[in-house]
Scaffold this motif. Structure first.
Motif, PDB file in Angstrom:
ATOM      1  N   PRO A  25       0.820  -1.213   0.000  1.00 22.40           N
ATOM      2  CA  PRO A  25       0.000   0.000   0.000  1.00 22.40           C
ATOM      3  C   PRO A  25       0.856   1.266   0.000  1.00 22.40           C
ATOM      4  CG  PRO A  25       0.072  -0.924   2.190  1.00 22.40           C
ATOM      5  CD  PRO A  25       0.796  -1.892   1.287  1.00 22.40           C
ATOM      6  N   LYS A  26       0.251   2.366  -0.382  1.00 21.96           N
ATOM      7  CA  LYS A  26       0.927   3.665  -0.408  1.00 21.96           C
ATOM      8  C   LYS A  26       0.692   4.367   0.918  1.00 21.96           C
ATOM      9  CE  LYS A  26       2.916   7.284  -2.210  1.00 21.96           C
ATOM     10  NZ  LYS A  26       4.347   7.297  -2.336  1.00 21.96           N
ATOM     11  N   LYS A  27       1.769   4.836   1.529  1.00 21.36           N
ATOM     12  CA  LYS A  27       1.669   5.603   2.766  1.00 21.36           C
ATOM     13  C   LYS A  27       1.445   7.063   2.386  1.00 21.36           C
ATOM     14  CE  LYS A  27       4.324   6.644   6.946  1.00 21.36           C
ATOM     15  NZ  LYS A  27       5.591   6.399   7.638  1.00 21.36           N
ATOM     16  N   LYS A  28       0.348   7.658   2.875  1.00 15.77           N
ATOM     17  CA  LYS A  28       0.021   9.039   2.547  1.00 15.77           C
ATOM     18  C   LYS A  28      -0.294   9.821   3.809  1.00 15.77           C
ATOM     19  CE  LYS A  28      -0.634  10.570  -1.520  1.00 15.77           C
ATOM     20  NZ  LYS A  28       0.407  11.304  -2.237  1.00 15.77           N
ATOM     21  N   ASN A  29       0.105  11.089   3.797  1.00 15.58           N
ATOM     22  CA  ASN A  29      -0.260  12.018   4.857  1.00 15.58           C
ATOM     23  C   ASN A  29      -1.747  12.331   4.690  1.00 15.58           C
ATOM     24  OD1 ASN A  29      -0.660  14.458   6.379  1.00 15.58           O
ATOM     25  ND2 ASN A  29       1.543  14.795   6.299  1.00 15.58           N
ATOM     26  N   VAL A  30      -2.484  12.396   5.797  1.00 15.36           N
ATOM     27  CA  VAL A  30      -3.924  12.664   5.704  1.00 15.36           C
ATOM     28  C   VAL A  30      -4.210  14.038   5.124  1.00 15.36           C
ATOM     29  CG1 VAL A  30      -4.616  11.036   7.499  1.00 15.36           C
ATOM     30  CG2 VAL A  30      -4.060  13.387   8.119  1.00 15.36           C
ATOM     31  N   LYS A  31      -3.244  14.938   5.158  1.00 14.09           N
ATOM     32  CA  LYS A  31      -3.420  16.262   4.565  1.00 14.09           C
ATOM     33  C   LYS A  31      -3.434  16.189   3.043  1.00 14.09           C
ATOM     34  CE  LYS A  31      -1.031  18.666   8.296  1.00 14.09           C
ATOM     35  NZ  LYS A  31       0.166  19.456   8.629  1.00 14.09           N
ATOM     36  N   HIS A  32      -2.956  15.096   2.489  1.00 12.25           N
ATOM     37  CA  HIS A  32      -2.833  14.960   1.046  1.00 12.25           C
ATOM     38  C   HIS A  32      -3.919  14.096   0.419  1.00 12.25           C
ATOM     39  CE1 HIS A  32       1.726  15.889   1.553  1.00 12.25           C
ATOM     40  NE2 HIS A  32       0.957  16.940   1.779  1.00 12.25           N
ATOM     41  N   ILE A  33      -4.976  13.818   1.188  1.00 12.69           N
ATOM     42  CA  ILE A  33      -6.105  13.058   0.661  1.00 12.69           C
ATOM     43  C   ILE A  33      -7.403  13.788   0.975  1.00 12.69           C
ATOM     44  CG2 ILE A  33      -4.972  10.807   0.783  1.00 12.69           C
ATOM     45  CD1 ILE A  33      -6.516  10.286   3.377  1.00 12.69           C
ATOM     46  N   GLN A  34      -8.404  13.524   0.154  1.00 13.21           N
ATOM     47  CA  GLN A  34      -9.749  14.052   0.386  1.00 13.21           C
ATOM     48  C   GLN A  34     -10.638  12.873   0.767  1.00 13.21           C
ATOM     49  OE1 GLN A  34     -11.614  15.498  -3.142  1.00 13.21           O
ATOM     50  NE2 GLN A  34     -13.438  16.193  -2.079  1.00 13.21           N
ATOM     51  N   LEU A  35     -11.234  12.936   1.956  1.00  7.81           N
ATOM     52  CA  LEU A  35     -12.110  11.861   2.397  1.00  7.81           C
ATOM     53  C   LEU A  35     -13.421  11.933   1.628  1.00  7.81           C
ATOM     54  CD1 LEU A  35     -11.589  12.065   6.254  1.00  7.81           C
ATOM     55  CD2 LEU A  35     -10.450  10.584   4.622  1.00  7.81           C
ATOM     56  N   ILE A  36     -13.851  10.799   1.123  1.00  5.67           N
ATOM     57  CA  ILE A  36     -15.120  10.687   0.428  1.00  5.67           C
ATOM     58  C   ILE A  36     -16.120  10.098   1.421  1.00  5.67           C
ATOM     59  CG2 ILE A  36     -16.322   9.634  -1.528  1.00  5.67           C
ATOM     60  CD1 ILE A  36     -14.147  11.607  -2.386  1.00  5.67           C
ATOM     61  N   ASN A  37     -17.330  10.569   1.368  1.00  6.86           N
ATOM     62  CA  ASN A  37     -18.362  10.142   2.304  1.00  6.86           C
ATOM     63  C   ASN A  37     -18.935   8.789   1.893  1.00  6.86           C
ATOM     64  OD1 ASN A  37     -20.025  10.352   4.479  1.00  6.86           O
ATOM     65  ND2 ASN A  37     -21.538  11.615   3.449  1.00  6.86           N
ATOM     66  N   TYR A  38     -18.054   7.783   1.790  1.00  5.88           N
ATOM     67  CA  TYR A  38     -18.453   6.456   1.342  1.00  5.88           C
ATOM     68  C   TYR A  38     -17.494   5.429   1.937  1.00  5.88           C
ATOM     69  CZ  TYR A  38     -19.760   2.746  -1.933  1.00  5.88           C
ATOM     70  OH  TYR A  38     -20.186   1.578  -2.495  1.00  5.88           O
ATOM     71  N   VAL A  39     -18.036   4.437   2.620  1.00  4.38           N
ATOM     72  CA  VAL A  39     -17.220   3.365   3.202  1.00  4.38           C
ATOM     73  C   VAL A  39     -17.706   2.040   2.640  1.00  4.38           C
ATOM     74  CG1 VAL A  39     -16.590   2.160   5.329  1.00  4.38           C
ATOM     75  CG2 VAL A  39     -16.823   4.644   5.331  1.00  4.38           C
ATOM     76  N   SER A  40     -16.803   1.247   2.113  1.00  4.39           N
ATOM     77  CA  SER A  40     -17.136  -0.091   1.636  1.00  4.39           C
ATOM     78  C   SER A  40     -17.178  -1.028   2.840  1.00  4.39           C
ATOM     79  CB  SER A  40     -16.092  -0.573   0.635  1.00  4.39           C
ATOM     80  OG  SER A  40     -16.312  -1.934   0.359  1.00  4.39           O
ATOM     81  N   GLU A  41     -18.387  -1.440   3.201  1.00  3.83           N
ATOM     82  CA  GLU A  41     -18.536  -2.323   4.362  1.00  3.83           C
ATOM     83  C   GLU A  41     -17.921  -3.689   4.106  1.00  3.83           C
ATOM     84  OE1 GLU A  41     -19.417  -1.496   7.355  1.00  3.83           O
ATOM     85  OE2 GLU A  41     -19.863   0.558   6.720  1.00  3.83           O
ATOM     86  N   ASP A  42     -17.913  -4.148   2.838  1.00  7.79           N
ATOM     87  CA  ASP A  42     -17.282  -5.438   2.505  1.00  7.79           C
ATOM     88  C   ASP A  42     -15.790  -5.405   2.821  1.00  7.79           C
ATOM     89  OD1 ASP A  42     -19.704  -6.369   1.585  1.00  7.79           O
ATOM     90  OD2 ASP A  42     -19.237  -5.995  -0.533  1.00  7.79           O
TER      91      ASP A  42
END
Length: 101
Positions: free
Chosen positions: A52-69
Motif C-alpha cells: 500500500p501507499k503511505k500518505k499524509n492525511v493532509k494529502h487526501i480528500q475523504l469521500i463520504n463512502y465506506v465499503s462495508e465489505d
C-alpha cells in the motif's frame, strides 16, 4: 456498501481521492493507519494490498463512502483481496456517475 457519516478521521474501507503526488486525482481505499498523520492506501490495481501507499492525511480528500465489505474483511481477517478493493472502487464510481457528481 454504505455512505458514512461525515467524519474528520479516515476509517478502514473508506474511499479517498489522492490530492498530492504522482497518484493525484485517483481514488483509493484506506487499508490501515499509522497514527497520528498517515494512512495506507491501496486500489487493488496499481497499488496492491501487499504494497500500500503511505500518505499524509493532509494529502487526501475523504469521500463520504465506506465499503462495508472491505471494512468487514479487514476486521475479520486483517487483509482483503485486490479484487474486492477494485470492486469497491468500481461500485463507488458507478454510484457517483449515477448521482452526476
Amino acid at each position: 456498501m454504505n455512505v458514512a457519516a461525515v467524519d474528520c478521521r479516515p476509517r478502514q474501507g473508506q474511499i479517498v481521492r489522492v490530492l498530492r503526488g504522482r497518484d493525484a486525482g485517483q481514488f483509493a481505499v484506506v487499508i490501515s493507519f499509522e497514527e497520528p498523520h498517515f494512512v495506507f492506501l491501496a486500489d487493488g490495481d496499481q497499488r496492491k494490498f501487499d504494497h500500500p501507499k503511505k500518505k499524509n492525511v493532509k494529502h487526501i480528500q475523504l469521500i463520504n463512502y465506506v465499503s462495508e465489505d472491505v471494512a468487514e474483511a479487514l476486521r475479520q481477517h486483517g487483509r482483503v483481496t485486490n479484487a474486492k478493493l477494485r470492486y469497491a472502487l468500481n461500485q463507488y464510481l458507478l454510484l457517483s456517475e449515477q448521482k452526476g457528481e
